[in-house]
Design an enzyme around this catalytic site. Structure first.
Site, short mmCIF file in Angstrom:
data_model
loop_
_atom_site.label_atom_id
_atom_site.label_comp_id
_atom_site.label_asym_id
_atom_site.label_seq_id
_atom_site.Cartn_x
_atom_site.Cartn_y
_atom_site.Cartn_z
N LYS A 140 40.64 3.74 -15.08
CA LYS A 140 41.93 3.25 -15.58
C LYS A 140 42.33 3.98 -16.87
O LYS A 140 43.45 4.44 -17.03
CB LYS A 140 41.85 1.74 -15.81
CG LYS A 140 43.05 1.13 -16.46
CD LYS A 140 44.28 1.20 -15.58
CE LYS A 140 45.54 0.90 -16.38
NZ LYS A 140 46.76 0.97 -15.60
N CYS A 174 51.09 -0.11 -22.51
CA CYS A 174 49.85 0.46 -21.97
C CYS A 174 49.43 1.79 -22.59
O CYS A 174 48.35 1.88 -23.18
CB CYS A 174 49.98 0.60 -20.46
SG CYS A 174 50.11 -1.01 -19.66
N LYS A 187 56.02 -21.27 -20.48
CA LYS A 187 56.10 -20.29 -19.39
C LYS A 187 55.83 -20.97 -18.05
O LYS A 187 56.57 -20.79 -17.08
CB LYS A 187 55.08 -19.16 -19.65
CG LYS A 187 55.26 -17.97 -18.74
CD LYS A 187 54.23 -16.89 -19.04
CE LYS A 187 54.74 -15.84 -19.99
NZ LYS A 187 53.86 -14.67 -20.11
N1 LIG Z 1 52.11 -4.48 -18.13
C1 LIG Z 1 51.71 -3.52 -17.32
O1 LIG Z 1 52.50 -2.75 -16.81
C2 LIG Z 1 50.25 -3.38 -16.99
C3 LIG Z 1 49.88 -2.58 -15.89
C4 LIG Z 1 48.52 -2.43 -15.59
C5 LIG Z 1 47.56 -3.08 -16.36
N2 LIG Z 1 47.95 -3.84 -17.42
C6 LIG Z 1 46.91 -4.57 -18.16
O2 LIG Z 1 46.90 -5.92 -17.66
C7 LIG Z 1 46.60 -6.84 -18.71
C8 LIG Z 1 47.71 -7.87 -18.83
O3 LIG Z 1 48.88 -7.21 -19.21
P1 LIG Z 1 50.33 -7.91 -19.15
O4 LIG Z 1 51.33 -6.87 -19.51
O5 LIG Z 1 50.47 -8.65 -17.87
O6 LIG Z 1 50.17 -8.97 -20.35
P2 LIG Z 1 51.12 -10.19 -20.73
O7 LIG Z 1 50.99 -10.37 -22.19
O8 LIG Z 1 52.48 -9.97 -20.13
O9 LIG Z 1 50.48 -11.45 -19.97
C9 LIG Z 1 49.27 -12.05 -20.29
C10 LIG Z 1 49.35 -13.55 -20.03
O10 LIG Z 1 48.06 -14.13 -20.26
C11 LIG Z 1 48.26 -15.43 -20.80
N3 LIG Z 1 47.04 -15.94 -21.41
C12 LIG Z 1 46.47 -15.63 -22.60
N4 LIG Z 1 45.33 -16.34 -22.77
C13 LIG Z 1 45.17 -17.12 -21.67
C14 LIG Z 1 44.20 -18.06 -21.24
N5 LIG Z 1 43.14 -18.36 -22.00
N6 LIG Z 1 44.36 -18.66 -20.04
C15 LIG Z 1 45.43 -18.38 -19.27
N7 LIG Z 1 46.38 -17.49 -19.61
C16 LIG Z 1 46.26 -16.87 -20.80
C17 LIG Z 1 49.42 -15.23 -21.76
O11 LIG Z 1 50.05 -16.47 -22.07
C18 LIG Z 1 50.33 -14.28 -20.94
O12 LIG Z 1 51.26 -15.01 -20.16
C19 LIG Z 1 46.37 -5.98 -19.95
O13 LIG Z 1 45.00 -5.67 -20.05
C20 LIG Z 1 47.15 -4.71 -19.64
O14 LIG Z 1 46.63 -3.60 -20.32
C21 LIG Z 1 49.26 -4.02 -17.74
O1 LIG Z 2 57.96 11.93 -17.64
C1 LIG Z 2 57.83 10.91 -18.34
C2 LIG Z 2 57.35 9.68 -17.85
C3 LIG Z 2 57.23 8.60 -18.72
N1 LIG Z 2 57.57 8.73 -20.03
C4 LIG Z 2 57.39 7.57 -20.94
O2 LIG Z 2 56.08 7.06 -20.79
C5 LIG Z 2 56.07 5.67 -21.05
C6 LIG Z 2 55.37 4.93 -19.92
O3 LIG Z 2 56.11 5.02 -18.74
P1 LIG Z 2 55.56 4.50 -17.34
O4 LIG Z 2 54.23 5.08 -17.10
O5 LIG Z 2 56.59 4.74 -16.31
O6 LIG Z 2 55.51 2.93 -17.60
P2 LIG Z 2 54.36 1.82 -17.71
O7 LIG Z 2 54.94 0.60 -17.08
O8 LIG Z 2 53.91 1.76 -19.13
O9 LIG Z 2 53.16 2.30 -16.76
C7 LIG Z 2 51.99 2.97 -17.25
O10 LIG Z 2 51.05 2.04 -17.78
C8 LIG Z 2 50.65 1.00 -16.85
C9 LIG Z 2 49.77 0.04 -17.61
O11 LIG Z 2 48.46 0.49 -17.73
C10 LIG Z 2 49.95 1.67 -15.67
O12 LIG Z 2 49.54 0.65 -14.75
C11 LIG Z 2 50.90 2.67 -15.00
O13 LIG Z 2 50.21 3.34 -13.94
C12 LIG Z 2 51.34 3.68 -16.05
O14 LIG Z 2 52.30 4.59 -15.48
C13 LIG Z 2 57.53 5.26 -21.23
O15 LIG Z 2 57.82 5.15 -22.62
C14 LIG Z 2 58.31 6.40 -20.63
O16 LIG Z 2 59.58 6.58 -21.22
C15 LIG Z 2 58.06 9.93 -20.53
O17 LIG Z 2 58.37 10.05 -21.72
N2 LIG Z 2 58.18 10.99 -19.66
#
Ligand SMILES: NC(=O)c1ccc[n+]([C@@H]2O[C@H](COP(=O)([O-])OP(=O)(O)OC[C@H]3O[C@@H](n4cnc5c(N)ncnc54)[C@H](O)[C@@H]3O)[C@@H](O)[C@H]2O)c1
Ligand SMILES: O=c1ccn([C@@H]2O[C@H](COP(=O)(O)OP(=O)(O)O[C@H]3O[C@H](CO)[C@@H](O)[C@H](O)[C@H]3O)[C@@H](O)[C@H]2O)c(=O)[nH]1
EC number: 1.1.1.22
Length: 438
Positions: free
Chosen positions: A205, A261, A35
């Site tokens: 959260k 999430c 990556k």
């Molecule tokens: N994906 C989302 O939309 C979203 C939004 C809000 C919060 N979160 C939260 O944020 C966190 C990360 O989610 P994500 O979707 O970005 O995960 P992800 O799996 O896409 O990315 C995590 C990264 O961390 C790296 N990693 C693992 N161990 C490591 C180490 N020891 N040192 C350095 N890097 C390391 C992995 O290789 C990977 O690239 C989770 O707790 C998730 O719940 C995710």
């Molecule tokens: O009216 C709706 C809205 C969403 N979804 C579904 O809900 C899921 C999540 O959607 P969305 O919330 O848009 O996507 P995420 O990227 O998973 O974002 C959620 O999860 C993230 C990780 O924690 C948070 O940061 C965001 O605020 C929160 O919206 C998906 O399967 C959507 O299809 C529905 O079925 N109906």
């Protein structure tokens, strides 16, 4: 400000890129060598609209760099973000092993004051655990802050650059000032940075995600009842969404929520409740209803084909858990495809962004097609799992010629019932009457 972001996934890469865009010097650290090599070559490993423009600019101007070396990455950093995975452990709780490993490493290598920021979604009490893991070996002072992220995939850059709010949990005045300075460019329009203690920030959260998951699930249950009483869930959505106390967003009934999430965070909050001897009954129902909702279309398909799917070919439009992402974590499409395959069906699929990720899991068990129409060629039925915009106004005449039967099972309510009736389709959707040809 000099910033380090540890973990360069969906959250870390967006966080790093956006803070570089506001003029900071950012180093992103990841243990995934491949990556980091791709990032160093200027390649973005995920699909996230709008990220490329910011990424290219900040890499070119030298504000955004990548390394696999933690000590090198955090050198001189005032703030260190932890954007690491917190997947569900066997008992549903968030697994903290990635976070605590990096915290332990930081204890050995921190050589000046820094604010360590939990950006990952972590259960109540994690900031204290991270503090304890670092302090065990640290020779310098530091603060641990909880700063959960609320971005949505697919609109992550916009959500990050213009957040509704920023939540910061800290009991340190020094860290508070650093966080104010860091976020000032993103909250210029008056959106608040809300300060609170670490535990409340961590809980905020989970409360946000669980509430949204509950809102969707409520509408899915209304949809299921609509089917029985002969009402239309889309009308109900408009009818209640216009009430400002309810709000228009996150009221779309469908094939259940997925993604990386909602499923894991609802589960983790339920586990926290259990650990504290609190019976959080709504969460249990949300999880159960969503599990059923994801499988909702399967009996309808089975019934349509007289109880056997053996040797039927089912076309699938949409693999990602939502549009504008290549993410397939907990995507309803996957569970359905596996069930179809188990029932003996052949499956042809199309998704504009997520096919590579699915290929890595399913290999040649399904046929990957280059266009939505190619997936329909000689298929017995179409199932839809993701509301990609290009599925919204398809050429129905062309579809009719390709499909063996004019039947669509739509998990996202993409089409007007009247249109489907006029086109002579059998059309199953969510929370609306079934359309059968006259
Ligand atoms: N994906 C989302 O939309 C979203 C939004 C809000 C919060 N979160 C939260 O944020 C966190 C990360 O989610 P994500 O979707 O970005 O995960 P992800 O799996 O896409 O990315 C995590 C990264 O961390 C790296 N990693 C693992 N161990 C490591 C180490 N020891 N040192 C350095 N890097 C390391 C992995 O290789 C990977 O690239 C989770 O707790 C998730 O719940 C995710
Ligand atoms: O009216 C709706 C809205 C969403 N979804 C579904 O809900 C899921 C999540 O959607 P969305 O919330 O848009 O996507 P995420 O990227 O998973 O974002 C959620 O999860 C993230 C990780 O924690 C948070 O940061 C965001 O605020 C929160 O919206 C998906 O399967 C959507 O299809 C529905 O079925 N109906």
């Amino acid at each position: 400000m000099k910033i380090a972001v540890v973990g360069t996934g969906y959250v870390g890469l967006v966080t790093g890129t956006c803070f570089a865009e506001t003029g900071n010097q950012v180093t992103c650290v990841d243990i995934d060598v491949r990556k980091v090599e791709r990032l160093q070559k200027g390649e973005i490993p995920i699909y996230e609209p709008g990220l490329d423009v910011l990424f290219d600019r900040n890499v070119a101007e030298g504000r955004l760099v990548f390394t696999t070396n933690l000590a090198e990455g955090i050198k001189d950093a005032e703030v260190i973000f932890l954007a690491l995975p917190t997947p569900p452990g066997e008992d549903g709780s968030a697994d903290l092993k990635y976070i605590l490993k990096v915290a332990d490493d930081l204890g050995h290598i921190l050589d000046k004051y820094a604010v360590i920021i939990d950006k990952s979604t972590v259960p109540v009490g994690t900031a204290e655990k991270v503090h304890a893991a670092i302090v065990a070996n640290a020779k310098v002072k530091f603060d641990v802050v909880s700063n959960p992220e609320f971005l949505r995939e697919g609109v992550a850059v916009e959500d990050f650059m213009k957040p509704d709010r920023v939540v910061v949990g800290t009991s340190s005045e020094k860290a508070k000032k650093v966080m104010e300075k860091l976020y000032a460019p993103l909250v210029r329009q008056g959106n608040p940075v809300i300060f609170m203690d670490e535990r409340s920030a961590e809980m905020t959260k989970y409360a946000a995600n669980s509430f949204l998951a509950m809102k969707i699930t409520f509408m899915n249950e209304i949809a299921n009842l609509c089917e029985k009483v002969g009402a239309n869930v889309d009308d109900i959505r408009r009818g209640i969404g216009t009430d400002s106390r309810i709000g228009k967003r996150f009221l779309f009934a469908g094939i259940g929520y997925g993604g990386s999430c909602f499923p894991k965070d609802v589960q983790a909050l339920a586990k926290t409740s259990k650990d504290y001897n609190y019976d959080f009954r709504i969460l249990q129902s949300v999880m159960e209803v969503n599990d059923d909702q994801k499988k909702k279309l399967l009996p309808m398909v089975d019934n349509y084909f007289g109880g056997s799917l053996k040797d039927k070919t089912i076309a699938v439009w949409g693999l990602a858990f939502k549009p504008y992402t290549d993410d397939i974590r907990e995507a309803p499409a996957l569970e359905n495809i596996n069930a179809l395959l188990e029932a003996g069906a052949k499956v042809t699929v199309y998704d504009p962004e997520a096919m590579t990720n699915v290929k890595n899991i399913l290999g040649d068990k399904v046929t990957f097609c280059h266009t939505p129409y190619a997936a329909l060629d000689d298929a017995d039925a179409l199932m839809i799992f993701t509301e990609w915009p290009q599925f919204r106004t398809p050429e129905f005449e062309k579809m009719s010629k390709l499909l063996k039967n004019k039947v669509v099972f739509d998990g996202r309510n993409l089409y007007e019932l009247e249109t489907m009736r006029e086109m002579g389709y059998t059309y199953f959707s969510i929370g609306r009457e079934k359309v059968v040809p006259a």
